[in-house]
Design a protein around this motif. Structure first.
Motif, mmCIF file in Angstrom:
data_model
loop_
_atom_site.group_PDB
_atom_site.id
_atom_site.type_symbol
_atom_site.label_atom_id
_atom_site.label_comp_id
_atom_site.label_asym_id
_atom_site.label_seq_id
_atom_site.Cartn_x
_atom_site.Cartn_y
_atom_site.Cartn_z
ATOM 1 N N GLN A 293 2.757 -8.632 0.352
ATOM 2 C CA GLN A 293 2.928 -8.650 -1.107
ATOM 3 C C GLN A 293 1.692 -8.203 -1.891
ATOM 4 O OE1 GLN A 293 4.234 -12.454 -2.570
ATOM 5 N NE2 GLN A 293 5.268 -11.543 -4.336
ATOM 6 N N PRO A 294 0.516 -8.747 -1.649
ATOM 7 C CA PRO A 294 -0.639 -8.333 -2.456
ATOM 8 C C PRO A 294 -1.091 -6.899 -2.197
ATOM 9 C CG PRO A 294 -1.321 -9.816 -0.680
ATOM 10 C CD PRO A 294 0.178 -9.823 -0.695
ATOM 11 N N ILE A 295 -0.611 -6.295 -1.130
ATOM 12 C CA ILE A 295 -1.054 -4.946 -0.772
ATOM 13 C C ILE A 295 -0.148 -3.860 -1.341
ATOM 14 C CG2 ILE A 295 -1.530 -3.390 1.178
ATOM 15 C CD1 ILE A 295 -2.213 -5.891 2.807
ATOM 16 N N THR A 296 1.171 -4.100 -1.370
ATOM 17 C CA THR A 296 2.085 -3.026 -1.810
ATOM 18 C C THR A 296 2.815 -3.314 -3.117
ATOM 19 O OG1 THR A 296 4.050 -3.850 -0.603
ATOM 20 C CG2 THR A 296 2.501 -2.457 0.621
ATOM 21 N N GLN A 297 2.966 -4.586 -3.495
ATOM 22 C CA GLN A 297 3.808 -4.871 -4.669
ATOM 23 C C GLN A 297 3.257 -4.269 -5.954
ATOM 24 O OE1 GLN A 297 4.405 -9.042 -5.735
ATOM 25 N NE2 GLN A 297 6.514 -8.610 -6.326
ATOM 26 N N HIS A 298 1.927 -4.201 -6.090
ATOM 27 C CA HIS A 298 1.338 -3.707 -7.334
ATOM 28 C C HIS A 298 1.478 -2.202 -7.494
ATOM 29 C CE1 HIS A 298 -1.882 -2.834 -4.480
ATOM 30 N NE2 HIS A 298 -2.350 -1.977 -5.353
ATOM 31 N N ARG A 299 1.813 -1.473 -6.390
ATOM 32 C CA ARG A 299 1.866 -0.011 -6.484
ATOM 33 C C ARG A 299 3.221 0.592 -6.156
ATOM 34 N NH1 ARG A 299 0.949 2.887 -1.638
ATOM 35 N NH2 ARG A 299 0.698 1.584 0.216
ATOM 36 N N SER A 300 4.172 -0.239 -5.741
ATOM 37 C CA SER A 300 5.477 0.324 -5.375
ATOM 38 C C SER A 300 6.589 -0.706 -5.533
ATOM 39 C CB SER A 300 5.444 0.816 -3.923
ATOM 40 O OG SER A 300 6.708 1.318 -3.539
ATOM 41 N N ALA A 301 7.786 -0.202 -5.846
ATOM 42 C CA ALA A 301 8.964 -1.069 -5.882
ATOM 43 C C ALA A 301 9.406 -1.419 -4.468
ATOM 44 C CB ALA A 301 10.099 -0.373 -6.629
ATOM 45 N N TYR A 302 8.975 -0.583 -3.498
ATOM 46 C CA TYR A 302 9.373 -0.788 -2.109
ATOM 47 C C TYR A 302 8.375 -1.685 -1.383
ATOM 48 C CZ TYR A 302 12.594 3.073 -2.910
ATOM 49 O OH TYR A 302 13.594 3.870 -3.398
ATOM 50 N N PHE A 304 7.898 -1.524 1.808
ATOM 51 C CA PHE A 304 7.250 -0.628 2.763
ATOM 52 C C PHE A 304 7.249 0.798 2.188
ATOM 53 C CE2 PHE A 304 9.507 -3.941 5.205
ATOM 54 C CZ PHE A 304 8.412 -4.598 5.743
ATOM 55 N N PRO A 305 6.301 1.091 1.305
ATOM 56 C CA PRO A 305 6.303 2.407 0.644
ATOM 57 C C PRO A 305 5.840 3.522 1.570
ATOM 58 C CG PRO A 305 4.394 1.155 -0.041
ATOM 59 C CD PRO A 305 5.220 0.228 0.802
ATOM 60 N N ASN A 306 6.171 4.730 1.173
ATOM 61 C CA ASN A 306 5.736 5.915 1.893
ATOM 62 C C ASN A 306 4.228 6.068 1.739
ATOM 63 O OD1 ASN A 306 5.174 8.978 2.104
ATOM 64 N ND2 ASN A 306 7.253 8.799 2.881
ATOM 65 N N ALA A 307 3.570 6.457 2.812
ATOM 66 C CA ALA A 307 2.105 6.567 2.791
ATOM 67 C C ALA A 307 1.626 7.633 1.814
ATOM 68 C CB ALA A 307 1.594 6.867 4.191
ATOM 69 N N ARG A 308 2.420 8.687 1.592
ATOM 70 C CA ARG A 308 2.005 9.787 0.730
ATOM 71 C C ARG A 308 2.505 9.650 -0.702
ATOM 72 N NH1 ARG A 308 3.130 14.987 4.738
ATOM 73 N NH2 ARG A 308 1.681 14.346 6.403
ATOM 74 N N ASP A 309 3.612 8.956 -0.879
ATOM 75 C CA ASP A 309 4.209 8.828 -2.214
ATOM 76 C C ASP A 309 4.795 7.433 -2.346
ATOM 77 O OD1 ASP A 309 5.507 8.984 -4.606
ATOM 78 O OD2 ASP A 309 6.806 10.653 -4.083
ATOM 79 N N ALA A 310 4.130 6.564 -3.082
ATOM 80 C CA ALA A 310 4.552 5.167 -3.197
ATOM 81 C C ALA A 310 5.886 4.998 -3.923
ATOM 82 C CB ALA A 310 3.475 4.354 -3.924
ATOM 83 N N LYS A 311 6.363 6.052 -4.564
ATOM 84 C CA LYS A 311 7.652 5.971 -5.245
ATOM 85 C C LYS A 311 8.812 6.132 -4.261
ATOM 86 C CE LYS A 311 5.957 7.685 -9.692
ATOM 87 N NZ LYS A 311 6.099 8.741 -10.739
#
Length: 405
Positions: A293-302, A304-311
């Motif tokens: 949660q603290p690693i990906t939630q602030h930058r993506s809705a996913y 497990f976001p894509n490494a190149r495109d967090a969208k």
């Protein structure tokens, strides 16, 4: 008889002139060459419903004498059938306009947005659209859907089969059929062209996804997952996958707003079959998510976001590459977690089949044939998921089977 003698000749039509006024030269049967200045054009006079009408047949020399006579004869045939040639032309013009607007790609996009995407999971919808883009759009994209014929679809399928992808050919045929059935329902096509190709493709052999289903195999897999030091998203997805055993696409497209931490459950809006699913989260699964949660939630809705495109979500290729690096290429796939859970929950932990199948997101019917909804047996499934997580921990840390009380 005199009218027959007065028929126009090609030379007369070519050399016809006027002295500034409109000149009309009759050819018989209502066909008239109208000369006005340097312009020449054809008229057809006829009667329909008791009224005299005029139909333009085009300009000379684009429409020659023989062509004009052919148009006249065609109009006469329509009149003999009780059809007004002018109204028929208007109908054909409107049909051509409609056909030009309803190309295969336009209708496919309408089907996807209005029918397909709202009814199936996001990952399933994306795969369907990708098949259309790759295999059908190159040859059918701009074709009016109402003009496409079975041989055109057959040619597409043949090319796929020749590349050795029979199963893909079956799937492409199914997606094309869904587009055409939508087109028929919305009056954009007259029939589903794939119906004439029923039985054309050889039966695709059922290909079972590689899995590991013995306690010793699973114990080693879990240890390898813990030891994996690859990409962050893939490594965490692997830690969560055996605990929830959903379809790989559901894991990849998992979003933070679908996780209810207060109720300790993952609320999937739509699975592959279009139905929602509640996945109870064990304490072990919550621990994995809280670590992400603290690693990906602030930058993506996913999650497990894509490494190149967090969208975008993590790619399927990333999962496969990670499995290959772990030494499981060809022996295990991300889908294998489902077969693993199904087998061990039934054979080792002795849970009833209907609970397992419901948690796998399959349609399960009661004794009256009615499908259970997503909240049925939620208490029992919550207990099963926690027991399953504890069982996996025992295998991983102690290499022994878990005794389910």
């Amino acid at each position: 008889m005199s009218r027959q003698l007065n028929k126009l000749t090609a030379s007369q039509v070519k050399n016809a002139k006027c002295d500034g006024k409109i000149r009309k030269l009759a050819d018989g049967g209502g066909l008239t060459l109208v000369v006005k200045g340097d312009a020449k054009y054809w008229w057809l006079r006829y009667r329909f419903g008791g009224n005299e009408r005029t139909l333009s047949l085009g300009s000379y020399p684009e429409v020659g004498l023989a062509d004009a006579r052919e148009e006249r004869d065609s109009a006469k045939k329509l009149l003999a059938q009780g059809i007004d040639p002018s109204a028929n032309r208007q109908l054909q013009t409107e049909q051509r306009k409609e056909d030009s607007e309803n190309t295969f790609s336009v209708v496919a996009k309408e089907w996807y947005n209005k029918k397909h995407a709202p009814e199936v999971s996001e990952s399933h919808a994306v795969r369907s659209w990708r098949k259309l883009e790759l295999y059908t759009f190159p040859s059918l994209s701009t074709r009016p859907i109402n003009e496409i014929q079975p041989p055109e679809i057959r040619e597409i399928l043949d090319k796929i089969v020749k590349r050795g992808h029979l199963e893909t050919a079956h799937r492409v045929k199914n997606v094309v059929s869904l587009v055409f059935r939508y087109a028929v329902a919305t009056h954009k096509a007259k029939f589903d062209v794939t119906r004439d190709l029923t039985g054309y493709l050889p039966s695709a052999k059922v290909k079972h996804q590689p899995s590991l289903t013995t306690p010793s195999e699973v114990a080693k897999l879990l240890k390898d997952i813990d030891a994996y030091q690859g990409m962050f998203a893939a490594s965490r997805a692997f830690k969560l996958s055996p605990l929830v055993f959903t379809r790989p696409g559901d894991i990849r497209y998992m979003q933070w707003n679908h996780i209810n931490f207060e109720r300790a459950q993952w609320e999937i809006p739509k699975t592959k079959n279009g139905l929602p699913l509640i996945v109870p989260l064990s304490t072990q699964a919550l621990e994995v998510l809280e670590g992400i949660q603290p690693i990906t939630q602030h930058r993506s809705a996913y999650v497990f976001p894509n490494a190149r495109d967090a969208k975008r979500p993590m790619s399927n290729a990333a999962i496969k590459a990670a499995l290959d690096r772990m030494g499981y290429g060809g022996r295990f796939t991300a889908h294998g977690f489902r077969a693993m859970a199904r087998t061990l929950l039934q054979e080792e932990l002795h849970y009833p089949v209907h609970l397992i199948e419901m948690q796998l997101g399959h349609r399960v019917a009661d004794m009256h044939g009615r499908a259970y909804n997503r909240t049925e047996f939620l208490t029992e499934r919550r207990e099963m998921m926690q027991t399953w997580a504890d069982y996996l921990d025992n295998l991983k840390y102690h290499g022994q089977e878990f005794i389910h009380q």
